[in-house]
Design a protein around this motif. Structure first.
Motif, short mmCIF file in Angstrom:
data_model
loop_
_atom_site.label_atom_id
_atom_site.label_comp_id
_atom_site.label_asym_id
_atom_site.label_seq_id
_atom_site.Cartn_x
_atom_site.Cartn_y
_atom_site.Cartn_z
N HIS A 90 -28.77 48.11 45.01
CA HIS A 90 -29.77 47.06 44.83
C HIS A 90 -31.17 47.53 45.25
O HIS A 90 -32.06 46.72 45.52
CB HIS A 90 -29.37 45.80 45.63
N GLY A 91 -31.38 48.83 45.30
CA GLY A 91 -32.72 49.37 45.55
C GLY A 91 -33.51 49.33 44.25
O GLY A 91 -33.09 48.73 43.26
N ARG A 92 -34.66 49.99 44.21
CA ARG A 92 -35.51 49.93 43.02
C ARG A 92 -34.90 50.66 41.83
O ARG A 92 -35.02 50.22 40.70
CB ARG A 92 -36.88 50.56 43.35
N TRP A 109 -33.90 52.37 36.30
CA TRP A 109 -34.30 51.24 37.17
C TRP A 109 -33.13 50.29 37.35
O TRP A 109 -32.35 50.07 36.42
CB TRP A 109 -35.49 50.47 36.56
N ASN A 110 -33.02 49.70 38.54
CA ASN A 110 -32.06 48.62 38.78
C ASN A 110 -32.74 47.31 38.39
O ASN A 110 -33.73 46.92 39.01
CB ASN A 110 -31.66 48.56 40.26
N ARG A 111 -32.26 46.65 37.36
CA ARG A 111 -32.95 45.45 36.87
C ARG A 111 -32.20 44.17 37.24
O ARG A 111 -32.77 43.24 37.74
CB ARG A 111 -33.10 45.51 35.35
N ASP A 112 -30.88 44.13 36.97
CA ASP A 112 -30.12 42.89 37.15
C ASP A 112 -29.52 42.86 38.57
O ASP A 112 -28.31 42.98 38.75
CB ASP A 112 -29.02 42.81 36.09
N VAL A 113 -30.41 42.70 39.55
CA VAL A 113 -29.96 42.75 40.94
C VAL A 113 -29.80 41.33 41.48
O VAL A 113 -30.72 40.53 41.38
CB VAL A 113 -31.00 43.52 41.80
N ASP A 114 -28.61 41.01 42.01
CA ASP A 114 -28.40 39.71 42.65
C ASP A 114 -27.77 39.97 44.01
O ASP A 114 -26.55 40.16 44.13
CB ASP A 114 -27.50 38.83 41.76
N ARG A 149 -26.51 45.40 50.50
CA ARG A 149 -26.59 44.74 49.19
C ARG A 149 -25.86 45.57 48.11
O ARG A 149 -26.25 46.69 47.84
CB ARG A 149 -28.06 44.56 48.79
N GLY A 150 -24.83 44.99 47.57
CA GLY A 150 -24.14 45.64 46.43
C GLY A 150 -23.42 46.93 46.78
O GLY A 150 -23.12 47.72 45.89
N GLY A 151 -23.15 47.16 48.06
CA GLY A 151 -22.44 48.40 48.42
C GLY A 151 -23.37 49.56 48.69
O GLY A 151 -22.92 50.66 49.01
#
Ligand SMILES: Cc1cc2nc3c(=O)[nH]c(=O)nc-3n(C[C@H](O)[C@H](O)[C@H](O)COP(=O)(O)O)c2cc1C
Length: 446
Positions: A99-101, A166-171, A201-203
Motif C-alpha cells: 500500500h505504498g506509492r 504505481w499502486n492505485r487501488d489501495v484500501d 497495510r496490505g501485508g
C-alpha cells in the motif's frame, strides 16, 4: 577493517562537518560497500546527503565513500545486507510495499542490444495482476509498467533497467483494526519480531504486490533466454485442494490450455473441479493450496556453478523465496526417495551428435549442471493465510488473546496467480547462469 572504518569515519566527519554517530556510519558504510544496485546506491546517497546537508560538501563525502568501498567484497559487512537482491551476473532488486506509492525493480547486468518492448513486459504483468476472476483478489490494478531507465528505442543499453508500477487501488481500512493483531499464517508476526515496526497495510513487503518486480524482471530474463537459446518457459497448475490434473500432460496441451481457464490448469476437466473446490472453500470463509509446475524447454547443457551455486540449488532458493511456497521439487523430487536406482537413473542414447536421455527423472539437472533436457520443477503452494473464518490470534500491544476474522481482498487460492511469478523466478535463475556460464572454459568450442 576497524582501522579503515575509523579513517572513513574521520574523513566523513571532516567532510560533512556533521556529527555522524558510529552506528549510523556503520549502517551507511555497509550500504555503500555492498550495494550492487543503483537503487540501493541512491538510498545510500540520500542518507548521506541528509547527514551532510549543512556542510554542502557532498562530493567530498562521496569520494570518501567510493574509496572505502575498495576491498570490502565478501567481508562480514556484505553478509549483513538485507535480502532484496537476487542473482550474480543478472541481478534483480525488488522494492516497494503493498500500500505504498509504488512497487518496482532494478535489473542490473542485462547485456546491451537485447530487443524488448514495453508490451513484452506488460503482457507478463497482465498475467499476474489481480481482479481478473472470482478465484483471485478483487483488487483492481492496471499494473501499467513505466520503464525509467536502461531501455532505449526498444533495446537494452547494458545499463541498469529500472521499472515502476504505481499502486492505485489501495484500501488500507480493513488493516487498521488488525495493526497489532498478527494474521495466523502470514508474515505480520515475524516482521514485527524482526524489525519492531512494520507497514501493516496490505501485508507491506510480504505481499503478493512485491512479485510485480519479479515478473517485470522475469520478462527481461525470458527475452534474453529466448534470444540466446530459444528457451521457452511454461507454468501450469497441477493440483488444487486435492484435485489433481491428469498425469503425463504433453507440452502441447500445456501451451494450448493452461492460459485458457481461470485456474491455469491444462487438464480442462480437472480445471472445472478445481474451480468448484475453490468456490467451496471461499464460501466457508476458507482457502486452498496446491501444486504448480514450471518447465524450461531448450536450455543448453552446462548451466550451473558447482558447488554452492548449483543450478538446482539456485532454482530452489528462487522458487522458495516466493511467498506461500512451502516446498520445491525438481524432476522426480520426493518420489525419488521411494525409487530404485534402476528406476531413477535416466539412461543415455546417441541422437545425431548429441547425448540424450531416454527419460528425465533428473528434471534436467545433474551435479548442479543442466543436462540439456527440459528443466522441470514443482512448488507446493500453501492455502492463502488471510481467511474470513474465525481464528485465534493475539493483540501484541495489549498482550491478550483475541478472535480474528480477516476482511479485505484476498486470493482464495494463490496457485493461479503464482504461475507467472514462478516462471519469472526460473527465468531469472537461468538468465543469471547463462551469463555466468560464459566464463566456464578458455575455449568455448572445446
Ligand atoms: C501471487 C501471490 C498471491 C498471494 N495472495 C495472498 C492473499 O491474497 N492473501 C494473503 O494473506 N496472502 C497472500 N499471499 C501469500 C503471502 O504473501 C505469504 O503467505 C506471506 O508473505 C507469508 O509468507 P510465507 O507463506 O512464505 O511464510 C500471496 C502470495 C503470492 C505469491
Amino acid at each position: 577493517m576497524k582501522a579503515r572504518l575509523k579513517s572513513v569515519r574521520e574523513a566523513l566527519e571532516e567532510a560533512s562537518n556533521t556529527l555522524i554517530s558510529r552506528k549510523r556510519m556503520l549502517f551507511s558504510t555497509s550500504f555503500a560497500t555492498t550495494a550492487s544496485s543503483p537503487l540501493l546506491a541512491t538510498t545510500e546517497t540520500l542518507t548521506l546527503l541528509k547527514y551532510s546537508k549543512r556542510s554542502r560538501t557532498f562530493p567530498a563525502v562521496t569520494a570518501v565513500m567510493a574509496d572505502c568501498t575498495k576491498g570490502f567484497k565478501g567481508s562480514r559487512l556484505k553478509k549483513k545486507m538485507p535480502g532484496n537482491s537476487f542473482g550474480e551476473a543478472f541481478r534483480v532488486t525488488t522494492w516497494g510495499e503493498s500500500h505504498g506509492r509504488a512497487v518496482g525493480v532494478v535489473v542490473d547486468g542485462c547485456p546491451a542490444g537485447l530487443e524488448i518492448t514495453k508490451e513484452d513486459i506488460q503482457s507478463e504483468l497482465d498475467r499476474r495482476k489481480p481482479g481478473k476472476s472470482e478465484f483471485v483478489s478483487a483488487r483492481k490494478e492496471g499494473d501499467e509498467v513505466e520503464i525509467l531507465s536502461g531501455i532505449f528505442q526498444g533495446r537494452t543499453l547494458g545499463t541498469p533497467i529500472s521499472m515502476l508500477v504505481w499502486n492505485r487501488d489501495v484500501d488500507s481500512k480493513p488493516y487498521e483494526p488488525m495493526k497489532s493483531i498478527p494474521r495466523p499464517g502470514h508474515a505480520d508476526i515475524t516482521y514485527t519480531l524482526k524489525y519492531g515496526f512494520r507497514d501493516y497495510r496490505g501485508g507491506g513487503r510480504a505481499s503478493a504486490r512485491e512479485t510485480v518486480g519479479r515478473v517485470a524482471a522475469g520478462a527481461i530474463a525470458k527475452r534474453l533466454l529466448a534470444a540466446l537459446y530459444n528457451t521457452e518457459i511454461l507454468g501450469h497448475v497441477v493440483e488444487i485442494g486435492g484435485v489433481r490434473a491428469r498425469e503425463g500432460l504433453s507440452v502441447e496441451e500445456i501451451r494450448r490450455n493452461a492460459e485458457r481457464n481461470a485456474v491455469r490448469c491444462a487438464d480442462l476437466n480437472a480445471a472445472r473441479k478445481m474451480e468448484e473446490r475453490i468456490r467451496e472453500a471461499k464460501a466457508s470463509g476458507d482457502s486452498v493450496g496446491g501444486i504448480v509446475e514450471v518447465i524450461a524447454l531448450n536450455v543448453p547443457a552446462g548451466l550451473g556453478e558447482p558447488v554452492f551455486d548449483k543450478l538446482d540449488a539456485d532454482i530452489a532458493k528462487a522458487l522458495m523465496s516466493i511467498g506461500a511456497v512451502k516446498g520445491v521439487e525438481i524432476g522426480a523430487g520426493f518420489q525419488s526417495a521411494r525409487m530404485l536406482g534402476s528406476e531413477m537413473n535416466d539412461e543415455f542414447f546417441i541422437n545425431g551428435k548429441k547425448v540424450r536421455m531416454k527419460t528425465n527423472r533428473a528434471g534436467g539437472i545433474l551435479g548442479g549442471i543442466s543436462t540439456g533436457e527440459p528443466i522441470v520443477c514443482r512448488i507446493a503452494v500453501k492455502p492463502t493465510p488471510s481467511i474470513s473464518k474465525k481464528q485465534q490470534s493475539v493483540d501484541i500491544e495489549r498482550m491478550e488473546e483475541v478472535e480474528l476474522s480477516i476482511k479485505g481482498r484476498h486470493d482464495p487460492c494463490i496457485c493461479p496467480r503464482i504461475v507467472p511469478v514462478a516462471e519469472a523466478m526460473l527465468a531469472i535463475v537461468l538468465a543469471d547462469h547463462a551469463l555466468r556460464a560464459r566464463n566456464a572454459r578458455l575455449n568455448a568450442k572445446e
